[in-house]
Design an enzyme around this catalytic site. Structure first.
Site, mmCIF file in Angstrom:
data_model
loop_
_atom_site.group_PDB
_atom_site.id
_atom_site.type_symbol
_atom_site.label_atom_id
_atom_site.label_comp_id
_atom_site.label_asym_id
_atom_site.label_seq_id
_atom_site.Cartn_x
_atom_site.Cartn_y
_atom_site.Cartn_z
ATOM 1 N N ARG A 280 39.416 22.607 22.182
ATOM 2 C CA ARG A 280 39.557 22.885 20.754
ATOM 3 C C ARG A 280 38.416 22.345 19.906
ATOM 4 O O ARG A 280 37.858 23.058 19.071
ATOM 5 C CB ARG A 280 40.846 22.282 20.184
ATOM 6 C CG ARG A 280 42.057 23.144 20.308
ATOM 7 C CD ARG A 280 43.240 22.273 20.542
ATOM 8 N NE ARG A 280 43.050 21.585 21.796
ATOM 9 C CZ ARG A 280 43.350 22.132 22.986
ATOM 10 N NH1 ARG A 280 43.893 23.304 23.037
ATOM 11 N NH2 ARG A 280 43.100 21.492 24.115
ATOM 12 N N THR A 281 38.102 21.077 20.073
ATOM 13 C CA THR A 281 37.174 20.460 19.126
ATOM 14 C C THR A 281 35.794 21.110 19.249
ATOM 15 O O THR A 281 35.201 21.523 18.249
ATOM 16 C CB THR A 281 37.098 18.939 19.369
ATOM 17 O OG1 THR A 281 38.423 18.441 19.419
ATOM 18 C CG2 THR A 281 36.333 18.247 18.258
ATOM 19 N N LYS B 125 20.787 10.995 33.743
ATOM 20 C CA LYS B 125 19.577 10.305 34.246
ATOM 21 C C LYS B 125 19.420 8.937 33.602
ATOM 22 O O LYS B 125 18.420 8.265 33.794
ATOM 23 C CB LYS B 125 18.333 11.147 33.929
ATOM 24 C CG LYS B 125 18.348 12.535 34.488
ATOM 25 C CD LYS B 125 17.117 13.294 33.976
ATOM 26 C CE LYS B 125 17.350 14.785 33.999
ATOM 27 N NZ LYS B 125 16.429 15.482 33.079
ATOM 28 N N ARG C 244 31.190 13.913 20.884
ATOM 29 C CA ARG C 244 32.352 13.267 21.517
ATOM 30 C C ARG C 244 31.839 12.382 22.648
ATOM 31 O O ARG C 244 30.944 12.784 23.393
ATOM 32 C CB ARG C 244 33.319 14.312 22.067
ATOM 33 C CG ARG C 244 34.404 13.677 22.933
ATOM 34 C CD ARG C 244 35.502 14.637 23.284
ATOM 35 N NE ARG C 244 36.312 14.970 22.131
ATOM 36 C CZ ARG C 244 37.436 15.691 22.203
ATOM 37 N NH1 ARG C 244 37.861 16.124 23.363
ATOM 38 N NH2 ARG C 244 38.115 15.972 21.112
ATOM 39 N N HIS D 158 39.540 10.019 15.875
ATOM 40 C CA HIS D 158 39.257 11.456 16.030
ATOM 41 C C HIS D 158 39.395 12.060 14.624
ATOM 42 O O HIS D 158 40.359 12.765 14.336
ATOM 43 C CB HIS D 158 40.259 12.060 17.013
ATOM 44 C CG HIS D 158 39.921 13.449 17.483
ATOM 45 N ND1 HIS D 158 38.970 14.246 16.881
ATOM 46 C CD2 HIS D 158 40.432 14.188 18.509
ATOM 47 C CE1 HIS D 158 38.912 15.408 17.511
ATOM 48 N NE2 HIS D 158 39.789 15.395 18.514
HETATM 49 N N1 CP Z 1 42.764 18.159 19.971
HETATM 50 C C1 CP Z 1 41.664 18.012 20.747
HETATM 51 O O1 CP Z 1 40.832 17.113 20.518
HETATM 52 O O2 CP Z 1 41.556 18.909 21.755
HETATM 53 P P1 CP Z 1 40.333 19.004 22.759
HETATM 54 O O3 CP Z 1 40.335 17.730 23.584
HETATM 55 O O4 CP Z 1 40.567 20.239 23.566
HETATM 56 O O5 CP Z 1 39.071 19.065 21.933
#
Ligand code: CP
Length: 306
Positions: free
Chosen positions: A51-52, A80, A101, A129
């Site tokens: 999703r993100t 590396k 991320r 998040h």
């Molecule tokens: N909600 C969420 O962060 O989903 P993903 O881990 O798929 O990005």
């Protein structure tokens, strides 16, 4: 130049403005179709995501911009031994904005300190998040009409679930918020959040273990999966993973207008039989994630659309 590391980086007024912009984008997408022509978004994902990452990419494409990036540490020069600081200095030469991320808490913050482009924390370890929180706020505001006067049940892995930590930080700024924290003893909300966030701000909360005991009081039920990747051993994960399963029988105990949210991915914690319940809002929530990330990109790039 602004970055986004935590939902607290925006004031309540700025959040209101961002949510209004997301709302306008939802209803008038054509107005924004060329707002980011010629701009590039880099998605630097050192941890898996559906999703993100894809909603960030969809957001930039919907704005007329372009995307580049990597979807795992293994497919980047991190494999590396390149540092996050060096990587962002290079990405700053290629893109106008970056969503990152990383499994290590604070890694996007380190990147932001070396970056010459806005950096967005797209999830750092078990910490925060913030763009999921923006998604959650937009979902609640759009479907409930307000962000205050709510009893919110947070259920599942409240220890490692970074979406829960960010959402608590964000919601305590609205009036008459009350939390019901539903978890097994081993997966309770970290003590720093209970003491430094909830208690210090006089936010009413109770902790319960049984979901059935909380259902009738809730306006929002925010389900979370047990975060397998943050457990130190498989045995503990297996013992915890099916602790909560939301099914039709439990939904029968809830208010008629309670909303069920989940940041997804779901594993077993919501039975698929709940998906057709009109109170199940978790797939709509994923759609709101695109609108709010479009609004965030416009805000951080300081692009005005008349
Ligand atoms: N909600 C969420 O962060 O989903 P993903 O881990 O798929 O990005």
């Amino acid at each position: 130049m602004r970055h986004l590391m935590s939902p607290m980086d925006f004031s309540v007024e700025e959040l209101d403005k961002l949510l209004s912009l997301a709302n306008d984008i939802e209803h008038h997408p054509e107005k924004y179709a060329h707002a980011c022509d010629g701009k590039k978004l880099a998605t630097c994902f050192y941890e898996p995501s559906t999703r993100t990452r894809l909603s960030f990419e969809a957001a930039m494409l919907n704005l007329g911009g372009s995307i580049l990036g990597f979807s795992s540490a293994d497919s980047s020069s991190a494999a590396k031994g390149e540092s996050v600081s060096d990587t962002i200095r290079v990405i700053s030469c290629y893109a106008d904005i970056c969503a990152m991320r990383h499994p290590k808490e604070g890694a996007p913050l380190v990147a932001s300190q070396k970056s010459t482009i806005p950096v967005i924390n797209a999830g750092d370890g078990g910490h925060q998040h913030p763009t999921q929180t923006l998604t959650d706020l937009l979902t609640i505001h759009s479907l409930k009409g307000h962000l205050g006067d709510l009893t919110i049940g947070l259920c599942g892995d409240l220890k490692f679930g970074r979406t829960v930590h960010s959402l608590i930080h964000a919601l305590i700024r609205y009036p008459n918020i009350r939390f019901v924290l539903i978890s097994p003893e081993e997966l309770r909300v970290p003590s720093y959040i209970r003491e430094e966030v909830l208690t210090q701000h006089n936010i009413p909360y109770q902790e319960v273990e049984r979901l059935e005991d909380a259902m009738a009081d809730l306006d929002i039920l925010y389900m979370t999966r047990v975060q397998k990747e943050r457990f130190f051993n498989e045995e503990d994960y297996v013992r915890m993973k099916d602790f909560y399963i939301l099914d039709k029988a439990k939904m029968a105990l809830a208010k008629e207008d309670m909303l069920v949210l989940h940041p997804l991915p779901r594993v077993n914690e919501i039975s698929v039989e709940v998906d057709d319940d009109p109170r199940a809002a978790y797939f709509k929530q994923a759609q709101y994630g695109v609108y709010v990330r479009m609004a965030l990109i416009l805000t951080l790039l300081e692009v005005e659309v008349c």
